[in-house]
Design a protein around this motif. Structure first.
Motif, PDB file in Angstrom:
ATOM      1  N   UNK A 106       0.834  -1.197   0.000  1.00 32.74           N
ATOM      2  CA  UNK A 106       0.000   0.000   0.000  1.00 32.74           C
ATOM      3  C   UNK A 106       0.874   1.254   0.000  1.00 32.74           C
ATOM      4  N   UNK A 107       0.560   2.246  -0.811  1.00 32.96           N
ATOM      5  CA  UNK A 107       1.281   3.521  -0.731  1.00 32.96           C
ATOM      6  C   UNK A 107       0.935   4.235   0.574  1.00 32.96           C
ATOM      7  N   UNK A 108       1.907   4.962   1.109  1.00 30.60           N
ATOM      8  CA  UNK A 108       1.720   5.603   2.412  1.00 30.60           C
ATOM      9  C   UNK A 108       2.546   6.878   2.495  1.00 30.60           C
ATOM     10  N   UNK A 109       2.226   7.679   3.507  1.00 30.28           N
ATOM     11  CA  UNK A 109       3.039   8.840   3.864  1.00 30.28           C
ATOM     12  C   UNK A 109       3.575   8.649   5.284  1.00 30.28           C
ATOM     13  N   UNK A 110       4.754   9.175   5.522  1.00 26.34           N
ATOM     14  CA  UNK A 110       5.281   9.313   6.877  1.00 26.34           C
ATOM     15  C   UNK A 110       5.527  10.801   7.121  1.00 26.34           C
ATOM     16  N   UNK A 111       6.358  11.133   8.111  1.00 27.11           N
ATOM     17  CA  UNK A 111       6.512  12.530   8.507  1.00 27.11           C
ATOM     18  C   UNK A 111       7.222  13.383   7.458  1.00 27.11           C
ATOM     19  N   UNK A 112       6.969  14.668   7.534  1.00 25.04           N
ATOM     20  CA  UNK A 112       7.474  15.642   6.555  1.00 25.04           C
ATOM     21  C   UNK A 112       8.993  15.574   6.396  1.00 25.04           C
ATOM     22  N   UNK A 113       9.716  15.438   7.500  1.00 29.71           N
ATOM     23  CA  UNK A 113      11.182  15.441   7.449  1.00 29.71           C
ATOM     24  C   UNK A 113      11.781  14.039   7.477  1.00 29.71           C
ATOM     25  N   UNK A 114      10.970  13.044   7.223  1.00 29.13           N
ATOM     26  CA  UNK A 114      11.485  11.685   7.136  1.00 29.13           C
ATOM     27  C   UNK A 114      11.491  10.958   8.462  1.00 29.13           C
ATOM     28  N   UNK A 115      12.694  10.511   8.884  1.00 25.27           N
ATOM     29  CA  UNK A 115      12.812   9.554   9.982  1.00 25.27           C
ATOM     30  C   UNK A 115      13.853   9.990  11.002  1.00 25.27           C
ATOM     31  N   UNK A 116      13.656   9.553  12.249  1.00 22.54           N
ATOM     32  CA  UNK A 116      14.612   9.848  13.307  1.00 22.54           C
ATOM     33  C   UNK A 116      14.758   8.639  14.226  1.00 22.54           C
TER      34      UNK A 116
END
Length: 248
Positions: A106-116
């Motif tokens: 499934x296509x998805x979005x995560x946070x604006x600045x990526x990952x931490x």
């Protein structure tokens, strides 16, 4: 190798063992056992044991972080460390002795600045890691999940997102990701075991077409599918990270 008929003969007659080799009688038995099998006698085929198949793309560190009793794993694969684009796949296995089977992508979005790796309040990053999934909720009625489901008007989200898009409806269905929260409570619960500065309220929720503040979002149809599939008796987790991080 001792053939079946020879083994039966050994059990049926007394053994006169003298030392490690077993004496003359044992020597004769070994000689008979070493004779080649008659022509046409099939050679038993022993299939080598195979280890259960792991989740594709997950390295030993990530795989080891998944509890042995877990048989449902939502894998979120980000496109890059700073990218808000990702995909979601639910992997399942029938029991701990069988391999994992992947569902649809499934296509998805995560946070604006990526990952931490050290998510902090307001950093606009999604937290890397393997997290349990304990509780669901939303503004709309429960679509049929076996997770504890907390329906509340508090899931209404007025306002707009990063590109001016309306946020209304993005919390129609949510699954709380157990990062800095108390499992067994509503996703709206604000208990922060690691402290408020480490953020919280990280969920799987309905996509609104653009990046999130820290959550992972998929379409409403996929959220409903996920809610109907996740089962607390199967101890589900989410494995979330960017690009090659899961391979670690």
């Amino acid at each position: 190798m001792i053939h079946r008929r020879t083994a039966v003969a050994l059990l049926a007659s007394p053994l006169l063992l003298t030392g490690c080799g077993g004496g003359a009688e044992a020597t004769e038995r070994r000689a008979r056992a070493d004779r080649p099998a008659p022509t046409g006698t099939p050679t038993p085929h022993v299939r080598a044991a195979q280890a259960p198949q792991g989740i594709p793309g997950l390295g030993p560190t990530r795989q080891a972080a998944i509890p042995a009793r877990c048989s449902q794993a939502v894998v979120v694969s980000g496109r890059g460390e700073d990218s808000p684009l990702s995909t979601v796949v639910l992997h399942e296995r029938a029991d701990t002795d069988t391999g994992w089977q992947a569902g649809a992508t499934w296509p998805a979005h995560n946070a604006l600045h990526g990952w931490s790796a050290h998510h902090m309040l307001g950093d606009l990053c999604s937290p890397l890691g393997v997290h349990t999934l304990s509780d669901a909720g939303g503004l709309l009625p429960d679509p049929g999940t076996r997770l504890p489901c907390h329906r509340s008007a508090g899931f209404h989200s007025p306002g707009s997102g990063f590109e001016g898009e309306p946020l209304d409806g993005c919390f129609d269905h949510v699954v709380a990701i157990d990062h800095n929260r108390k499992p067994g409570t509503s996703p709206l619960d604000r208990t922060r075991p690691l402290g408020a500065e480490r953020g919280g309220g990280v969920w799987l929720h309905v996509d609104h077409g653009v990046p999130t503040h820290g959550c992972v979002s998929v379409s409403k149809a996929h959220m409903r599918d996920l809610l109907r599939t996740l089962d607390p008796a199967r101890h589900p987790v989410v494995v979330m990270g960017y690009a090659d991080w899961p391979a670690g």
